[in-house]
Design a protein around this motif. Structure first.
Motif, PDB file in Angstrom:
ATOM      1  N   HIS A 151      -0.055 -12.967   2.490  1.00 59.06           N
ATOM      2  CA  HIS A 151      -0.535 -12.551   3.611  1.00 59.06           C
ATOM      3  C   HIS A 151      -0.499 -10.729   3.751  1.00 59.06           C
ATOM      4  CE1 HIS A 151      -0.545 -16.771   4.766  1.00 59.06           C
ATOM      5  NE2 HIS A 151       0.641 -16.646   4.697  1.00 59.06           N
ATOM      6  N   GLY A 152       0.623 -10.490   3.080  1.00 55.10           N
ATOM      7  CA  GLY A 152       0.625  -8.989   3.093  1.00 55.10           C
ATOM      8  C   GLY A 152      -0.152  -8.079   2.331  1.00 55.10           C
ATOM      9  N   LEU A 153      -0.221  -6.748   2.443  1.00 51.75           N
ATOM     10  CA  LEU A 153      -1.313  -5.954   1.714  1.00 51.75           C
ATOM     11  C   LEU A 153      -1.198  -6.229   0.229  1.00 51.75           C
ATOM     12  CD1 LEU A 153      -3.007  -2.717   2.848  1.00 51.75           C
ATOM     13  CD2 LEU A 153      -1.669  -2.740   0.452  1.00 51.75           C
ATOM     14  N   ARG A 154       0.234  -5.965  -0.245  1.00 47.66           N
ATOM     15  CA  ARG A 154       0.667  -5.905  -1.628  1.00 47.66           C
ATOM     16  C   ARG A 154       0.256  -7.105  -2.204  1.00 47.66           C
ATOM     17  NH1 ARG A 154       5.365  -6.957  -4.869  1.00 47.66           N
ATOM     18  NH2 ARG A 154       5.290  -5.371  -6.603  1.00 47.66           N
ATOM     19  N   ASN A 155       0.557  -8.317  -1.455  1.00 48.34           N
ATOM     20  CA  ASN A 155       0.242  -9.594  -2.244  1.00 48.34           C
ATOM     21  C   ASN A 155      -1.230  -9.791  -2.140  1.00 48.34           C
ATOM     22  OD1 ASN A 155       2.994  -9.723  -2.135  1.00 48.34           O
ATOM     23  ND2 ASN A 155       3.000 -12.027  -1.829  1.00 48.34           N
ATOM     24  N   LEU A 156      -1.961  -9.655  -1.010  1.00 45.28           N
ATOM     25  CA  LEU A 156      -3.387  -9.891  -0.906  1.00 45.28           C
ATOM     26  C   LEU A 156      -3.820  -8.995  -1.864  1.00 45.28           C
ATOM     27  CD1 LEU A 156      -4.197 -10.147   2.697  1.00 45.28           C
ATOM     28  CD2 LEU A 156      -4.364 -11.911   1.276  1.00 45.28           C
ATOM     29  N   SER A 157      -3.580  -7.710  -2.357  1.00 40.96           N
ATOM     30  CA  SER A 157      -4.440  -7.064  -3.216  1.00 40.96           C
ATOM     31  C   SER A 157      -4.305  -7.570  -4.674  1.00 40.96           C
ATOM     32  CB  SER A 157      -3.552  -5.626  -3.227  1.00 40.96           C
ATOM     33  OG  SER A 157      -3.537  -4.915  -2.249  1.00 40.96           O
ATOM     34  N   ALA A 158      -2.942  -8.173  -5.031  1.00 37.85           N
ATOM     35  CA  ALA A 158      -2.781  -9.032  -6.435  1.00 37.85           C
ATOM     36  C   ALA A 158      -3.781 -10.119  -6.271  1.00 37.85           C
ATOM     37  CB  ALA A 158      -1.417  -9.383  -6.459  1.00 37.85           C
ATOM     38  N   ASN A 159      -3.806 -10.927  -5.354  1.00 39.25           N
ATOM     39  CA  ASN A 159      -4.376 -12.016  -5.218  1.00 39.25           C
ATOM     40  C   ASN A 159      -5.886 -12.173  -5.114  1.00 39.25           C
ATOM     41  OD1 ASN A 159      -5.975 -14.578  -4.404  1.00 39.25           O
ATOM     42  ND2 ASN A 159      -4.274 -15.180  -2.883  1.00 39.25           N
ATOM     43  N   LEU A 160      -6.585 -10.931  -4.328  1.00 39.55           N
ATOM     44  CA  LEU A 160      -8.027 -10.823  -4.290  1.00 39.55           C
ATOM     45  C   LEU A 160      -8.672  -9.717  -5.002  1.00 39.55           C
ATOM     46  CD1 LEU A 160      -8.354 -11.403  -0.279  1.00 39.55           C
ATOM     47  CD2 LEU A 160      -8.713 -13.025  -2.371  1.00 39.55           C
ATOM     48  N   LEU A 161      -7.700  -8.909  -5.576  1.00 41.89           N
ATOM     49  CA  LEU A 161      -8.307  -7.595  -6.027  1.00 41.89           C
ATOM     50  C   LEU A 161      -7.745  -7.420  -7.702  1.00 41.89           C
ATOM     51  CD1 LEU A 161      -8.041  -4.811  -3.304  1.00 41.89           C
ATOM     52  CD2 LEU A 161      -9.962  -6.398  -3.961  1.00 41.89           C
ATOM     53  N   GLY A 162      -6.789  -8.004  -7.804  1.00 46.56           N
ATOM     54  CA  GLY A 162      -6.076  -8.251  -9.226  1.00 46.56           C
ATOM     55  C   GLY A 162      -5.249  -6.947  -9.618  1.00 46.56           C
ATOM     56  N   PHE A 163      -5.027  -6.349  -8.876  1.00 43.74           N
ATOM     57  CA  PHE A 163      -3.921  -5.059  -9.136  1.00 43.74           C
ATOM     58  C   PHE A 163      -2.890  -5.037  -8.278  1.00 43.74           C
ATOM     59  CE2 PHE A 163      -7.597  -3.331  -6.812  1.00 43.74           C
ATOM     60  CZ  PHE A 163      -7.059  -2.428  -5.874  1.00 43.74           C
ATOM     61  N   ARG A 164      -1.830  -4.084  -8.347  1.00 47.31           N
ATOM     62  CA  ARG A 164      -0.706  -3.941  -7.337  1.00 47.31           C
ATOM     63  C   ARG A 164      -0.698  -2.547  -6.951  1.00 47.31           C
ATOM     64  NH1 ARG A 164       4.228  -2.157 -10.347  1.00 47.31           N
ATOM     65  NH2 ARG A 164       3.653  -1.880 -12.490  1.00 47.31           N
ATOM     66  N   VAL A 165      -0.067  -2.157  -5.809  1.00 50.27           N
ATOM     67  CA  VAL A 165      -0.081  -0.762  -5.484  1.00 50.27           C
ATOM     68  C   VAL A 165       1.516  -0.540  -5.354  1.00 50.27           C
ATOM     69  CG1 VAL A 165      -1.991  -0.988  -4.170  1.00 50.27           C
ATOM     70  CG2 VAL A 165      -0.126  -1.753  -2.802  1.00 50.27           C
ATOM     71  N   SER A 166       1.636   0.874  -5.507  1.00 51.15           N
ATOM     72  CA  SER A 166       3.217   1.482  -5.565  1.00 51.15           C
ATOM     73  C   SER A 166       3.411   1.300  -4.136  1.00 51.15           C
ATOM     74  CB  SER A 166       3.238   2.734  -6.052  1.00 51.15           C
ATOM     75  OG  SER A 166       4.365   3.452  -5.992  1.00 51.15           O
ATOM     76  N   LYS A 167       4.709   1.127  -3.850  1.00 54.85           N
ATOM     77  CA  LYS A 167       5.400   1.253  -2.442  1.00 54.85           C
ATOM     78  C   LYS A 167       6.301   2.021  -2.663  1.00 54.85           C
ATOM     79  CE  LYS A 167       3.023  -1.831  -0.081  1.00 54.85           C
ATOM     80  NZ  LYS A 167       2.135  -1.371   1.114  1.00 54.85           N
ATOM     81  N   GLY A 168       6.387   3.296  -3.582  1.00 55.16           N
ATOM     82  CA  GLY A 168       7.455   4.153  -3.572  1.00 55.16           C
ATOM     83  C   GLY A 168       7.648   5.120  -2.474  1.00 55.16           C
ATOM     84  N   ALA A 169       6.419   5.416  -1.742  1.00 54.20           N
ATOM     85  CA  ALA A 169       6.640   6.410  -0.616  1.00 54.20           C
ATOM     86  C   ALA A 169       6.589   5.506   0.776  1.00 54.20           C
ATOM     87  CB  ALA A 169       5.297   7.212  -0.563  1.00 54.20           C
ATOM     88  N   GLN A 170       6.592   4.296   0.883  1.00 56.23           N
ATOM     89  CA  GLN A 170       6.696   3.615   1.985  1.00 56.23           C
ATOM     90  C   GLN A 170       7.827   3.960   2.995  1.00 56.23           C
ATOM     91  OE1 GLN A 170       7.407  -0.684   1.624  1.00 56.23           O
ATOM     92  NE2 GLN A 170       6.154  -1.111   3.587  1.00 56.23           N
ATOM     93  N   CYS A 171       9.078   4.307   2.713  1.00 53.09           N
ATOM     94  CA  CYS A 171      10.075   4.557   3.507  1.00 53.09           C
ATOM     95  C   CYS A 171      10.397   6.295   3.815  1.00 53.09           C
ATOM     96  CB  CYS A 171      11.363   3.847   3.415  1.00 53.09           C
ATOM     97  SG  CYS A 171      11.207   2.044   3.673  1.00 53.09           S
ATOM     98  N   SER A 172       9.405   6.861   3.143  1.00 53.80           N
ATOM     99  CA  SER A 172       9.461   8.446   3.359  1.00 53.80           C
ATOM    100  C   SER A 172       9.383   9.079   4.667  1.00 53.80           C
ATOM    101  CB  SER A 172       8.462   9.095   2.356  1.00 53.80           C
ATOM    102  OG  SER A 172       7.187   8.699   2.834  1.00 53.80           O
ATOM    103  N   ASN A 173       9.615  10.299   4.850  1.00 57.99           N
ATOM    104  CA  ASN A 173       9.492  11.007   6.178  1.00 57.99           C
ATOM    105  C   ASN A 173       7.975  11.423   6.361  1.00 57.99           C
ATOM    106  OD1 ASN A 173       9.838  12.511   8.307  1.00 57.99           O
ATOM    107  ND2 ASN A 173      10.835  13.948   7.394  1.00 57.99           N
TER     108      ASN A 173
END
Length: 207
Positions: A151-173
């Motif tokens: 359901h989440g963007l990261r999991n849906l990307s893996a499922n439907l697009l076949g790649f993952r995205v970096s979440k390294g900046a998610q909690c940045s300012n």
């Protein structure tokens, strides 16, 4: 515009199954490689809105400065990201606000705005400017309706697009000024993927 969902569409077992983190972590990382425009003044915003005229599908996301103190709630979003097929706009709301032009786009039922978990994003945006959201499609809700286990963007990307995205900046300012290149890449990528996921659902016959 009323988005009709073909709930009778046959989703393959590959798309219905869960995607564990260890499997996702083995996928290649991708990010938005096209043109990104950071919007930080009214003139730039007018230009961006003109570029989006006539668009039928726009990827949507926001970023909000995280709060780490117990009992404190996040403020309104610092960024609004909107993605067309060939360009992503990263709008710094702390500089331009959310004016009538942006509100008109977000309230236009003829323009599909696709994203994941859009409810909280819209609640935050309405703290800045009161408007009635129309034309929004929550891809996480779509996947739930289809009995998918991602359901989440990261999991849906893996499922439907076949790649993952970096979440390294998610909690940045996200109130940082200027934004770092890493933040800009992260923000643009999320909006781009939000559009690409809608297209992927279209190809499956969901819309």
């Amino acid at each position: 515009m009323k988005i009709q969902i073909n709930e009778a569409v046959e989703i393959s077992e590959e798309h219905l199954r869960p995607y564990p983190n260890d499997e996702i972590n083995e996928l290649p990382i991708r990010k938005w490689e096209g043109e990104t425009r950071v919007i930080r003044n009214k003139k730039q915003l007018e230009w961006a809105l003109a570029r989006m005229e006539g668009e039928e599908l726009i990827g949507f996301d926001t970023e909000t400065r995280p709060v780490f103190k117990k009992g404190h709630t996040p403020g309104p979003p610092n960024l609004l990201q909107l993605a067309t097929a060939d360009r992503v706009f990263v709008i710094q709301l702390q500089h331009v606000g959310l004016d009538k032009g942006l509100a008109k786009l977000l309230a236009d039922p003829e323009v599909i705005k696709s994203g994941v978990a859009v409810h909280d994003d819209l609640v935050g945006l309405k703290k800045i400017y009161k408007f009635t959201p129309k034309g929004f499609v929550d891809l996480g809700q779509i996947s739930q309706q289809l009995k998918m286990q991602t359901h989440g963007l990261r999991n849906l990307s893996a499922n439907l697009l076949g790649f993952r995205v970096s979440k390294g900046a998610q909690c940045s300012n996200w109130a940082r000024d200027p934004l770092s290149s890493k933040q800009i890449d992260y923000a643009a990528t999320d909006a781009w993927i939000s559009r690409e996921l809608y297209v992927a659902f279209q190809k499956l016959g969901v819309f």
